[in-house]
Design an enzyme around this catalytic site. Structure first.
Site, PDB file in Angstrom:
ATOM      1  N   THR A   1       0.837  -1.206   0.000  1.00 53.96           N
ATOM      2  CA  THR A   1       0.000   0.000   0.000  1.00 53.96           C
ATOM      3  C   THR A   1       0.871   1.255   0.000  1.00 53.96           C
ATOM      4  O   THR A   1       0.342   2.363  -0.050  1.00 53.96           O
ATOM      5  CB  THR A   1      -0.875   0.026   1.270  1.00 53.96           C
TER       6      THR A   1
ATOM      7  N   ALA B   1      14.940 -11.769   3.923  1.00 55.83           N
ATOM      8  CA  ALA B   1      13.845 -12.372   4.682  1.00 55.83           C
ATOM      9  C   ALA B   1      12.610 -11.473   4.711  1.00 55.83           C
ATOM     10  O   ALA B   1      11.615 -11.805   5.348  1.00 55.83           O
ATOM     11  CB  ALA B   1      14.303 -12.655   6.111  1.00 55.83           C
TER      12      ALA B   1
ATOM     13  N   GLU C   1      17.770   3.476  -3.043  1.00 57.70           N
ATOM     14  CA  GLU C   1      17.299   2.147  -3.455  1.00 57.70           C
ATOM     15  C   GLU C   1      16.623   2.203  -4.829  1.00 57.70           C
ATOM     16  O   GLU C   1      16.836   1.339  -5.671  1.00 57.70           O
ATOM     17  CB  GLU C   1      16.339   1.596  -2.382  1.00 57.70           C
TER      18      GLU C   1
ATOM     19  N   ASP D   1       9.747   0.994   4.578  1.00 52.70           N
ATOM     20  CA  ASP D   1      10.880   0.411   5.299  1.00 52.70           C
ATOM     21  C   ASP D   1      11.833   1.493   5.798  1.00 52.70           C
ATOM     22  O   ASP D   1      12.209   1.519   6.974  1.00 52.70           O
ATOM     23  CB  ASP D   1      11.635  -0.568   4.394  1.00 52.70           C
TER      24      ASP D   1
HETATM   25  C1  GLA Z   1       9.009  -4.106   0.433  1.00 54.35           C
HETATM   26  C2  GLA Z   1       9.193  -2.650   0.022  1.00 54.35           C
HETATM   27  C3  GLA Z   1       8.215  -1.760   0.773  1.00 54.35           C
HETATM   28  C4  GLA Z   1       6.779  -2.281   0.651  1.00 54.35           C
HETATM   29  C5  GLA Z   1       6.711  -3.770   0.959  1.00 54.35           C
HETATM   30  C6  GLA Z   1       5.358  -4.342   0.689  1.00 54.35           C
HETATM   31  O1  GLA Z   1       9.363  -4.267   1.773  1.00 54.35           O
HETATM   32  O2  GLA Z   1      10.507  -2.219   0.288  1.00 54.35           O
HETATM   33  O3  GLA Z   1       8.321  -0.441   0.315  1.00 54.35           O
HETATM   34  O4  GLA Z   1       6.262  -1.999  -0.615  1.00 54.35           O
HETATM   35  O5  GLA Z   1       7.672  -4.502   0.223  1.00 54.35           O
HETATM   36  O6  GLA Z   1       4.423  -3.803   1.545  1.00 54.35           O
END
Ligand code: GLA
Length: 381
Positions: free
Chosen positions: A24, A109, A146, A158
């Protein structure tokens, strides 16, 4: 940007587990992750010229210079080099240095080892240069590293939670404007629960094709909705009715992916309400709903993960279980009464070993501090 005080010795950034709100975060929606007590530490030392990146986990050593414009190599070091490039692009003069990375965030992971490398490196380089950034700018810089250099089309979840999390709290992030709310994990029945993360050991990567394809599908669906309903900014404010109205204009896959995201945003709101009320059973139900939506509509689960979720839900003390992170492998997040976590972990591992012949790693997690809170604590010593 502001000039910093005395540099700290070490710059630590945690991994994260997402409780709910998956896929999302690149279409203006909601996410509800927390930082976990596993971290990457960046240590910075002076050098005569250029930059050098080393890691306790990888043999590859990477040297680069401020005027290096070569492309990414596909190695682990792309992450810190991408961060260096973004820091330099801000006009920050980073003196020559070596950055050594070490830590214990499980790799590949779905627990954001990448974001923890990015954020710890960014803090190390910025502090070394006598500069600092506010949390949003820091997280956005790492996301740019990234997206642009590494070439992984990740959202902002993240990097943001790894930067801004606070111990004992989950972080409800509105990804459109990066406003957030810290939700305590010790309210009502939640005080008796832990988050148990189970690693299927099926490798996950945001840089590979599946994540990119899903993202493209969502952008197609979002485009169709916005064309028909110009007042809608993104999927984060789209409704199922609007999606139904454009159903004939998008592929069945695009329809399903968007359905997941729209219903997932509703589940995140529900989960946040459950957390405010300390209602573990309701939070668990939202998590299960999220998993089913990922399995059936977003289709980013794998049999090993479905098995871990199905098994978890049969075990005593488990309120909810779901695939967490980017998907196509990685981990499940389980909401488990703390008194049951020992037996839960053992039974889950035994069942997984019996079914797949391999060991799932289990991490019992409490919500940890993000990188900025760690730095503050370090500097206060
Ligand atoms: C990865 C991406 C995040 C997010 C998730 C799914 O962790 O780095 O930005 O999109 O997938 O929710």
């Amino acid at each position: 940007m502001s000039t910093a005080a005395t540099p700290a010795r070490r710059y630590a950034a945690p991994g994260r587990v997402n409780l709910i709100g998956e896929h999302t975060d690149y279409t203006g929606g909601l996410v509800l992750p927390m930082a976990i007590p596993y971290e990457t530490v960046a240590e910075v030392a002076p050098r005569d010229a250029g930059y050098r990146f080393t890691s306790a986990s990888f043999d590859e050593v990477r040297e680069t210079a401020a005027d290096d414009t070569s492309a990414a190599t596909g190695e682990w070091s792309d992450y810190p080099v991408g961060v260096l490039r973004e820091v330099l692009a801000l006009g920050v003069a980073v003196p020559p240095c070596e950055v050594h990375l070490s830590g214990n965030v499980p790799l590949s992971a779905g627990l954001s080892s990448s974001a923890s490398i990015e954020v710890s490196t960014a803090l190390a380089l910025l502090r070394y240069a006598g500069a600092s950034l506010h949390e949003k700018e820091l997280a956005l810089l790492c996301q740019r590293a990234e997206n642009r250099y590494v070439g992984a089309p990740s959202g902002i979840m993240d990097q943001f939670v790894v930067t801004a999390a606070t111990q004992g709290h989950a972080l409800l992030l509105h990804t459109r404007d990066l406003e957030y709310e810290l939700l305590p994990m010790n309210t009502g029945a939640l005080a008796e629960c832990s988050i148990v993360v189970a690693n299927s050991m099926v490798k996950h990567s945001v840089a590979t094709g599946d994540y990119r394809v899903r993202r493209q599908e969502l952008e197609n669906g979002q485009g169709a909705i916005r064309k028909r309903f110009p007042q809608v900014r993104d999927l984060g404010e789209s409704t199922l009715e609007q999606l139904e109205a454009v159903r004939g204009e998008v592929s069945h896959e695009v329809y399903l992916r968007c359905k997941h995201v729209i219903t997932e945003n509703t589940r995140v709101r529900d989960a946040a309400e459950a957390m405010r009320a300390g209602d573990a059973a309701r939070l668990g139900r939202a998590m299960v709903g999220s998993h089913l939506s990922q399995r059936d509509d977003f289709q980013d689960s794998v049999p090993e993960i479905d098995f871990l979720v199905d098994t978890a839900l049969t075990l005593p003390g488990c309120h909810g279980a779901r695939l967490t992170g980017g998907g196509f492998g990685g981990c499940t997040a389980n909401l488990v009464e703390t008194a049951h976590t020992g037996a839960f972990s053992e039974k889950l591992r035994a069942a997984y070993r019996e079914r797949y012949g391999k060991d799932a790693e289990i991490y019992v997690c409490t919500a940890a501090d993000g990188a900025l809170a760690r730095l503050k604590a370090e500097e206060a010593q």
